[in-house]
Design a protein around this motif. Structure first.
Motif, mmCIF file in Angstrom:
data_model
loop_
_atom_site.group_PDB
_atom_site.id
_atom_site.type_symbol
_atom_site.label_atom_id
_atom_site.label_comp_id
_atom_site.label_asym_id
_atom_site.label_seq_id
_atom_site.Cartn_x
_atom_site.Cartn_y
_atom_site.Cartn_z
ATOM 1 N N VAL A 5 1.370 -1.150 -0.259
ATOM 2 C CA VAL A 5 0.300 0.305 -0.213
ATOM 3 C C VAL A 5 0.961 1.315 0.374
ATOM 4 C CG1 VAL A 5 -1.804 1.460 1.784
ATOM 5 C CG2 VAL A 5 -2.447 -0.853 0.949
ATOM 6 N N TRP A 6 1.968 1.206 0.945
ATOM 7 C CA TRP A 6 2.648 2.430 0.997
ATOM 8 C C TRP A 6 3.505 2.461 -0.492
ATOM 9 C CZ3 TRP A 6 7.981 3.795 -0.010
ATOM 10 C CH2 TRP A 6 8.305 4.891 0.280
ATOM 11 N N PHE A 7 4.201 1.695 -0.921
ATOM 12 C CA PHE A 7 4.656 1.771 -2.404
ATOM 13 C C PHE A 7 3.907 1.829 -3.386
ATOM 14 C CE2 PHE A 7 5.738 -0.045 -6.705
ATOM 15 C CZ PHE A 7 7.583 0.312 -6.714
ATOM 16 N N TRP A 8 2.673 1.908 -3.615
ATOM 17 C CA TRP A 8 1.618 1.751 -5.248
ATOM 18 C C TRP A 8 1.223 3.879 -4.286
ATOM 19 C CZ3 TRP A 8 1.453 -0.274 -8.754
ATOM 20 C CH2 TRP A 8 0.152 0.143 -9.824
ATOM 21 N N ASN A 9 1.456 4.245 -3.194
ATOM 22 C CA ASN A 9 0.960 5.114 -2.674
ATOM 23 C C ASN A 9 1.200 5.875 -2.876
ATOM 24 O OD1 ASN A 9 -1.604 6.318 -1.329
ATOM 25 N ND2 ASN A 9 -1.170 4.901 -0.573
ATOM 26 N N ILE A 10 3.751 5.544 -2.737
ATOM 27 C CA ILE A 10 4.398 6.750 -3.753
ATOM 28 C C ILE A 10 4.563 6.336 -4.985
ATOM 29 C CG2 ILE A 10 6.301 4.287 -3.165
ATOM 30 C CD1 ILE A 10 7.037 7.783 -2.438
ATOM 31 N N HIS A 12 2.311 6.189 -6.637
ATOM 32 C CA HIS A 12 0.584 7.291 -6.982
ATOM 33 C C HIS A 12 1.453 8.941 -7.421
ATOM 34 C CE1 HIS A 12 -3.076 9.576 -5.642
ATOM 35 N NE2 HIS A 12 -3.275 9.402 -8.245
ATOM 36 N N TYR A 13 2.527 9.339 -5.917
ATOM 37 C CA TYR A 13 2.457 10.256 -5.345
ATOM 38 C C TYR A 13 3.864 10.701 -7.010
ATOM 39 C CZ TYR A 13 4.981 14.162 -3.369
ATOM 40 O OH TYR A 13 5.376 15.222 -3.274
ATOM 41 N N GLN A 137 12.746 14.544 2.214
ATOM 42 C CA GLN A 137 13.628 15.377 1.239
ATOM 43 C C GLN A 137 13.574 15.144 -0.103
ATOM 44 O OE1 GLN A 137 17.542 14.325 3.602
ATOM 45 N NE2 GLN A 137 17.258 15.464 4.996
ATOM 46 N N LYS A 138 13.889 15.964 -0.557
ATOM 47 C CA LYS A 138 14.130 15.877 -1.846
ATOM 48 C C LYS A 138 15.200 14.559 -2.649
ATOM 49 C CE LYS A 138 15.051 18.390 -6.572
ATOM 50 N NZ LYS A 138 15.632 17.811 -7.268
ATOM 51 N N SER A 139 15.833 14.208 -2.261
ATOM 52 C CA SER A 139 17.202 13.685 -2.634
ATOM 53 C C SER A 139 15.947 11.935 -2.116
ATOM 54 C CB SER A 139 18.244 12.975 -1.921
ATOM 55 O OG SER A 139 18.007 13.188 -0.812
ATOM 56 N N GLU A 140 15.510 11.898 -1.097
ATOM 57 C CA GLU A 140 14.544 10.267 -1.483
ATOM 58 C C GLU A 140 13.492 10.725 -2.299
ATOM 59 O OE1 GLU A 140 12.960 8.302 2.677
ATOM 60 O OE2 GLU A 140 13.481 10.490 2.564
ATOM 61 N N LYS A 141 12.739 11.905 -2.804
ATOM 62 C CA LYS A 141 11.223 11.927 -3.369
ATOM 63 C C LYS A 141 12.204 11.240 -4.903
ATOM 64 C CE LYS A 141 8.626 16.194 -1.102
ATOM 65 N NZ LYS A 141 8.892 17.579 -1.403
ATOM 66 N N ASP A 142 13.625 11.965 -5.768
ATOM 67 C CA ASP A 142 14.131 11.949 -6.378
ATOM 68 C C ASP A 142 14.330 9.822 -6.947
ATOM 69 O OD1 ASP A 142 13.655 14.054 -7.280
ATOM 70 O OD2 ASP A 142 16.170 14.813 -7.078
ATOM 71 N N LYS A 143 15.146 9.309 -5.838
ATOM 72 C CA LYS A 143 15.575 7.992 -5.542
ATOM 73 C C LYS A 143 13.609 7.259 -5.524
ATOM 74 C CE LYS A 143 15.536 6.087 -1.243
ATOM 75 N NZ LYS A 143 15.747 5.176 -0.225
ATOM 76 N N TYR A 144 12.903 8.033 -5.104
ATOM 77 C CA TYR A 144 11.342 7.105 -4.838
ATOM 78 C C TYR A 144 10.433 7.251 -7.239
ATOM 79 C CZ TYR A 144 11.565 4.886 -0.414
ATOM 80 O OH TYR A 144 12.018 4.051 0.708
#
Length: 167
Positions: A5-10, A12-13, A137-144
């Motif tokens: 659920v967490w992965f599918w939401n990230i 979707h994000y 953080q931006k780096s984490e958003k970019d990674k995902y």
């Protein structure tokens, strides 16, 4: 299940972030027009102070904007392709002869809509996750974001691969 659920939401994000980014590039001419002084004056006569802000908040608002719905539709399509691929591979591996009729496609489409409804949209669950992901953080958003891109690409490759198993 909670991790999925967490992965599918990230996922979707990330689709939403891609949609906003691509949409801002595509609508750049509209943004330039809305910044024009003559256009601003015409909107001011109608009581609108900042037309650019109104238009782009309508498009980009994660709560009710157009782009979040487009990202959700893309999540449904990718889930459908994943289910379709798995179906093709299972049918091909077990040598089951099934005429793939529209009934099966509608069943998979319905299943992908239901899965996305329960994982993302029921009680606006995605908004809770969007708020959590916005704090990253931006780096984490970019990674995902890259992980989501690879997931989408993998689903497309799997779909192409699964056609060799189709009847």
């Amino acid at each position: 299940m909670r991790k999925f659920v967490w992965f599918w939401n990230i996922f979707h994000y990330s689709l939403y972030r891609w949609e906003v980014y691509a949409g801002n590039i595509i609508t750049y001419p509209v943004r330039k027009i809305l910044r024009n002084e003559h256009v601003k004056k015409k909107y001011a006569e109608r009581g609108v102070e900042n037309p650019e802000k109104i238009v782009f908040s309508t498009l980009n608002d994660p709560d009710s904007g157009v782009r979040v719905f487009l990202a959700g539709a893309l999540a449904v399509v990718l889930m459908f392709l994943l289910l379709y691929s798995i179906f093709n591979i299972i049918v091909g591996l077990f040598a089951v002869r099934i005429n793939l009729e529209l009934n099966y496609l509608f069943l998979m489409l319905g299943a992908s809509i239901l899965i996305n409804y329960f994982l993302l949209f029921r009680r606006n669950k995605y908004m809770v996750y969007f708020k959590e992901f916005a704090k990253m953080q931006k780096s984490e958003k970019d990674k995902y974001g890259w992980l989501s891109f690879l997931t989408a690409l993998s689903i497309l490759v799997l779909t192409g691969f699964s056609f060799q198993f189709a009847n």
